[in-house]
Design a protein around this motif. Structure first.
Motif, PDB file in Angstrom:
ATOM      1  N   GLU A   1      15.163  -5.128  12.435  1.00 23.99           N
ATOM      2  CA  GLU A   1      15.470  -4.077  10.966  1.00 23.99           C
ATOM      3  C   GLU A   1      14.319  -4.642  10.140  1.00 23.99           C
ATOM      4  O   GLU A   1      14.038  -5.599   9.620  1.00 23.99           O
ATOM      5  CB  GLU A   1      16.908  -4.698  10.650  1.00 23.99           C
ATOM      6  N   ALA A   2      13.575  -3.328   9.657  1.00 24.86           N
ATOM      7  CA  ALA A   2      12.507  -3.666   8.813  1.00 24.86           C
ATOM      8  C   ALA A   2      12.892  -4.178   7.456  1.00 24.86           C
ATOM      9  O   ALA A   2      12.515  -5.204   6.879  1.00 24.86           O
ATOM     10  CB  ALA A   2      11.642  -2.334   8.312  1.00 24.86           C
ATOM     11  N   SER A   3      14.078  -4.067   7.021  1.00 24.04           N
ATOM     12  CA  SER A   3      14.774  -4.477   5.910  1.00 24.04           C
ATOM     13  C   SER A   3      16.274  -4.496   5.998  1.00 24.04           C
ATOM     14  O   SER A   3      16.840  -5.318   6.121  1.00 24.04           O
ATOM     15  CB  SER A   3      14.236  -3.873   4.580  1.00 24.04           C
ATOM     16  N   GLY A   4      16.775  -3.273   5.877  1.00 21.85           N
ATOM     17  CA  GLY A   4      18.118  -3.112   5.709  1.00 21.85           C
ATOM     18  C   GLY A   4      18.601  -2.660   4.189  1.00 21.85           C
ATOM     19  O   GLY A   4      18.160  -3.793   3.582  1.00 21.85           O
TER      20      GLY A   4
ATOM     21  N   TYR B   1      20.053  -1.243  18.279  1.00 20.46           N
ATOM     22  CA  TYR B   1      19.401  -2.837  17.675  1.00 20.46           C
ATOM     23  C   TYR B   1      20.109  -3.206  16.521  1.00 20.46           C
ATOM     24  O   TYR B   1      20.107  -4.459  16.331  1.00 20.46           O
ATOM     25  CB  TYR B   1      18.021  -2.492  17.387  1.00 20.46           C
TER      26      TYR B   1
ATOM     27  N   GLY C   1      19.101   4.584   6.071  1.00 17.72           N
ATOM     28  CA  GLY C   1      18.369   3.687   5.031  1.00 17.72           C
ATOM     29  C   GLY C   1      17.257   4.441   4.106  1.00 17.72           C
ATOM     30  O   GLY C   1      17.056   4.386   3.112  1.00 17.72           O
ATOM     31  N   LEU C   2      16.253   4.819   5.043  1.00 16.16           N
ATOM     32  CA  LEU C   2      15.217   5.375   4.507  1.00 16.16           C
ATOM     33  C   LEU C   2      15.451   6.543   3.456  1.00 16.16           C
ATOM     34  O   LEU C   2      14.672   6.541   2.304  1.00 16.16           O
ATOM     35  CB  LEU C   2      14.145   6.138   5.511  1.00 16.16           C
TER      36      LEU C   2
ATOM     37  N   HIS D   1       8.478   2.210   7.418  1.00  7.76           N
ATOM     38  CA  HIS D   1       9.839   1.709   7.277  1.00  7.76           C
ATOM     39  C   HIS D   1      10.380   1.232   8.965  1.00  7.76           C
ATOM     40  O   HIS D   1      11.450   0.929   9.083  1.00  7.76           O
ATOM     41  CB  HIS D   1      10.751   2.762   6.848  1.00  7.76           C
TER      42      HIS D   1
ATOM     43  N   ASN E   1      12.729  -3.686  -0.388  1.00  5.76           N
ATOM     44  CA  ASN E   1      13.783  -2.722  -0.812  1.00  5.76           C
ATOM     45  C   ASN E   1      14.905  -3.309  -1.808  1.00  5.76           C
ATOM     46  O   ASN E   1      15.047  -4.258  -1.770  1.00  5.76           O
ATOM     47  CB  ASN E   1      14.571  -2.192   0.545  1.00  5.76           C
TER      48      ASN E   1
HETATM   49  N1  LIG Z   1      13.093   5.027   9.120  1.00  5.97           N
HETATM   50  N2  LIG Z   1      13.452   4.053   9.016  1.00  5.97           N
HETATM   51  N3  LIG Z   1      13.791   2.990   8.592  1.00  5.97           N
HETATM   52  C1  LIG Z   1      14.718   2.281   7.886  1.00  5.97           C
HETATM   53  C2  LIG Z   1      16.089   2.888   8.178  1.00  5.97           C
HETATM   54  N4  LIG Z   1      16.583   3.105   9.567  1.00  5.97           N
HETATM   55  O1  LIG Z   1      16.110   4.290   7.571  1.00  5.97           O
HETATM   56  O2  LIG Z   1      14.318   2.428   6.559  1.00  5.97           O
HETATM   57  C3  LIG Z   1      15.155   1.544   5.673  1.00  5.97           C
HETATM   58  C4  LIG Z   1      14.624   1.696   4.429  1.00  5.97           C
HETATM   59  O3  LIG Z   1      13.309   1.220   4.192  1.00  5.97           O
HETATM   60  C5  LIG Z   1      15.218   0.064   6.176  1.00  5.97           C
HETATM   61  O4  LIG Z   1      16.023  -0.561   5.427  1.00  5.97           O
HETATM   62  C6  LIG Z   1      15.650   0.113   7.767  1.00  5.97           C
HETATM   63  O5  LIG Z   1      15.531  -1.455   8.028  1.00  5.97           O
HETATM   64  C7  LIG Z   1      14.882   0.870   8.568  1.00  5.97           C
HETATM   65  O6  LIG Z   1      15.086   0.874   9.920  1.00  5.97           O
END
Ligand SMILES: [N-]=[N+]=N[C@]1([C@H](N)O)O[C@H](CO)[C@@H](O)[C@H](O)[C@H]1O
Length: 829
Positions: free
Chosen positions: A672-675, A570, A135-136, A373, A480
């Protein structure tokens, strides 16, 4: 001299559209020229891949033209620029996105047809640029597309890994990793800038020298590596602006020690030089925690140092007073991977520009902003001081100094509260003395952003509670987003044309709020019929892909139920699989007559597990053994199929998402910070079955909870449930399906023992047992709705109509206004 030449060239070519024409004939000629002169294959005999190369080089020419015009205009206007520092950019393929953003896809498709090729077939020849984990990394790519489209003067900086994210090979249901040597056939989307290179220093010592009565620190490096730039033009949609993603590759520096040469130890000397290149060779495939590896730290500093030398060189071209630096430069730290940039700017300002500390700190703290994130405190990066002190001795000194001053200031504000002082210290004492990179980023940056509203609440209440109470004004969130160009226009052209038809304009592609205009047509039977047809065509394409991959024939009348994302405990792919076992078990125990009422499902799961993540790999294996059982059970037939899609990446997502009816986002609330996957499905009219976690909470506000299938414990309920521990009793259905796995119903009894152990009462940290009942209810609600096509289509159209807020254009506009202070700078020609 250059002025004269410029005037002559302009006169010769006239300014607008100076060079390349985009009519079909010109495009055919350009493609053939590149096949002949760039790819060096005869223009009369070349295959799909060579056609892809010829086509890509001709598209690149048009990107370069816009890149030059854009950067010449930025140079002329000297706006405040944003520099986006990220260790990962998950770009995927570039061809289709580029020709659509350039607005010449149809012309190219026609030109190819004239040459006897089909655009889609040629586009399939391109491999993914997978320079990131999940995601990041993909978020950065979407944000670069929005920065370009919205005409912001921005640059992306990262690493040019030789090996991208590993290829996932499934052997007997087990994940194996294969190196992703993506540059094997070259990369038409990058331009090597041999003249843009900088020395990057490592190791060595810090000496003190007296200059004009001042003692300055001088870092004597032990090793120097050269960083060479590779530029990747990023075209905006519907604008001439094309911005730059500059990726650094490590090369042996031309400084070499004659010593070893003269001693004839020539080979070793060369080997040493080769070692330098390894720095940027491999992407770390771990989407979880930080590994205190020296090579990883070298990667961090290598791209930070090269990027900052380049940024400061550009600033100095037009400025010589560093007090203007924060007015002309915004530095975005994407998670803590680039946080060393803070110490590097301080080192340059104090040691090389000889600014006094407080002036240097004032500039540094005004130029940086930080986005985190993660919600897991344990995933926050900590660098052992031994490692840092050995590799970057001067930076450790500077970080100690920053911390000393911070601790003094903190003591004056909160007194001798030692627990809090030690929690907030940038330096973590203890077994392994370490530097807390998140604390350093928060102490330095004016603004700390979370990636969703819920995420910010968790940062305030849990992860950065001490800092929030000290500096509440620093903490903000920017929800996001994803780019509708790639995730609708490129990957779902049928839906894209349908939306434009019913909105009567294509402007939604640049102005996503217009999507809400679909709401007024939601009950129009013609729209519903056409919407359904588009989904059916996309499902047929996905079904064909599944059959090619696995030989499994799936029914288009079934509900395509999808969960695609990195494999994590998670994210609860295991809950999905246990739900499928429950569904299978129910069908098996049903009267044949009742089976007619079963809503047929094709369950699709995809995602990579970090190579060292054993439990995640067991989840992938379990998925395969359950699929084996179900898909070969004649009793079940088309009522239920389970398919694991291997090697999930951006291009696979572009094929799966448009063909999905339902997508699952099952993270334990608060994890989950965002998804961002959910947002792509939403834009493509796919219904969401989810927990109220991360950005899902904001999606509920936009499209309505009754337009989704929600279940599970809420974010604020989870801590108390964790307290309850073993007293939390899981429902019988859950115990039954876990028992089936534990007893070896799907085989591999011993192999799955540890996986089942994670679900035992008191150990089920991610609450699969607790959420199981409401999960099954949500699934049943989805079944009931699916057999009411009008209701389903209604919810599907409203999903797309309410997805505008989750465009990365929105995210970028928020960042530009409230964090970076940058203005659009649109290239006028
Ligand atoms: N590293 N990191 N974090 C994440 C994803 N795993 O890449 O960043 C993503 C982008 O911010 C988020 O949407 C996601 O929830 C979060 O777990």
């Amino acid at each position: 001299e250059s002025g004269e030449r410029k005037a002559k060239v302009e006169k010769m070519f006239g300014f607008m559209d100076a060079f390349l024409k985009n009519d079909s004939f010109s495009l055919q000629k350009d493609i053939l020229d590149h096949v002949e002169y760039t790819v060096a294959r005869s223009r009369f005999i070349f295959d799909d891949f060579e056609a892809y190369q010829g086509l890509s080089y001709s598209v690149r020419d048009r990107l370069i033209e816009r890149w030059h015009d854009t950067h010449r205009y930025f140079k002329k206007k000297d706006p405040k620029r944003l520099y986006f520092l990220s260790l990962e950019f998950l770009m995927g393929r570039s061809l289709s996105n580029s020709v659509i953003n350039l607005g010449i896809r149809d012309q190219y498709a026609d030109a190819l047809n004239q040459l006897g090729f089909e655009f889609e077939v040629v586009a399939e020849q391109e491999g993914d640029a997978a320079l990131g984990n999940g995601g990041l990394a993909r978020l950065c790519a979407c944000q670069m597309d929005s920065l370009a489209t919205l005409d912001y003067p921005a640059w992306g900086y990262g690493l040019r890994y030789q090996y991208g994210l590993f290829r996932q090979i499934i052997l007997d249901g087990f994940q194996l990793e294969e190196p992703d040597y993506w540059l094997n056939f070259g990369n038409p989307w990058e331009i090597e800038r041999v003249h843009v290179s900088y020395p990057v220093k490592f190791y060595g010592t810090v000496e003190e020298e007296g200059i004009q009565g001042q003692t300055i620190k001088v870092w004597i490096p032990g090793e120097t590596v050269e960083a060479v730039a590779y530029d990747n033009p990023i075209p905006g949609y519907g604008t001439r602006n094309a911005i730059n993603l500059r990726l650094w590759a490590a090369k042996p520096s031309d400084q070499y020690d004659m010593e070893s040469y003269n001693t004839g130890d020539y080979i070793n000397a060369i080997m040493d030089r080769q070692k330098a290149e390894t720095i940027s060779n491999v992407l770390y495939p771990d989407d979880r925690s930080y590994q205190g590896k020296e090579l990883r730290l070298k990667q961090h500093y290598f791209f930070v140092s090269a990027s900052l030398q380049d940024i400061i060189r550009r600033f100095r071209d037009d400025h010589n007073n560093f007090d203007e630096f924060p007015e002309k430069v915004a530095l975005q730290i994407n998670d803590t991977h680039p946080s060393l940039a803070i110490a590097e700017v301080m080192r340059v300002l104090v040691d090389e520009e000889h600014l006094d500390w407080s002036r240097a700190w004032d500039i540094t703290s005004r130029v940086f902003s930080f986005t985190t994130h993660t919600v897991h405190a344990e995933a926050l990066e900590k660098i052992p001081v031994d490692l840092l002190g050995n590799l970057l001795p001067r930076h450790l000194q500077i970080i100690y100094e920053i911390n000393y001053k911070f601790m003094e200031e903190l003591k004056s504000m909160i007194g001798q509260d030692y627990d809090r002082l030690s929690r907030m210290s940038i330096v973590e004492e203890g077994a392994v003395k370490s530097i807390r990179m998140a604390n350093l980023s928060i102490v330095c940056c004016q603004i700390v952003n979370g990636v969703s509203k819920v995420h910010l609440d968790l940062l305030k209440e849990r992860v950065f509670k001490d800092f929030y109470e000290l500096w509440p004004q620093k903490f903000q969130y920017k929800t996001n987003g994803v780019t509708q160009r790639r995730w609708v226009v490129v990957s779902n052209p049928n839906l894209s044309s349908l939306i434009s038809k019913w909105l009567g304009t294509e402007s939604w592609i640049r102005n996503v709020d217009l999507l809400a205009g679909l709401r007024q047509h939601v009950s129009d039977p013609d729209l519903q019929r056409e919407w359904k047809m588009v989904k059916k065509v996309n499902k047929a394409r996905l079904a064909e892909y599944i059959e090619t991959l696995s030989g499994i024939k799936v029914s288009l009348d079934a509900m395509f139920d999808v969960q695609i994302k990195r494999i994590h405990e998670y994210k609860r792919q295991l809950l999905n699989i246990l739900g499928i076992i429950h569904r299978y078990d129910c069908i098996k125990n049903m009267e044949t007559s009742d089976r007619r009422k079963v809503v047929p499902r094709v369950c699709i799961i995809g995602g990579k597990a970090a190579p060292g993540y054993d439990i995640a790999k067991k989840i992938i294996k379990l998925c395969h053994v359950v699929a084996e059982k179900i898909n070969n059970d004649a009793d079940i037939g088309d009522l239920l199929k389970l398919v694991f899609i291997p090697d999930y990446n951006v291009s696979v997502a572009e094929l799966v998402i448009p063909g999905s009816d339902l997508s699952q986002h099952l993270s334990t609330a608060g994890h989950e910070a965002s998804g961002t996957g959910s947002m792509k499905f939403l834009m493509n009219g796919c219904l969401l079955l989810a927990t109220a976690d991360g950005a899902i909470v904001e999606i509920m506000e936009e499209v309505g909870a009754d337009n989704m299938f929600l279940f599970g414990a809420k974010v604020n309920e989870v801590p108390a449930l964790h307290e309850k521990g073993a007293s939390l009793k899981a429902p019988l259905q859950f115990l039954r399906v876990v028992r089936m796995v534990r007893d070896g119903y799907f085989g591999f009894k011993d192999y799955f023992k540890s996986l089942c152990d994670t679900l035992e009462d008191g150990k089920d940290f991610y609450l699969l047992g607790y959420d199981f009942a409401s999960y099954l209810e949500a699934q049943a609600a989805a079944d009931r709705t699916f057999v009411d096509p009008e209701k389903w289509i209604h919810m599907s159209i409203l999903s797309t109509a309410g997805s505008g807020k989750f465009s990365s254009d929105k995210t970028i506009e928020e960042y530009a206004k409230h964090t970076w202070g940058i203005e659009p700078c649109k290239c006028p020609f």
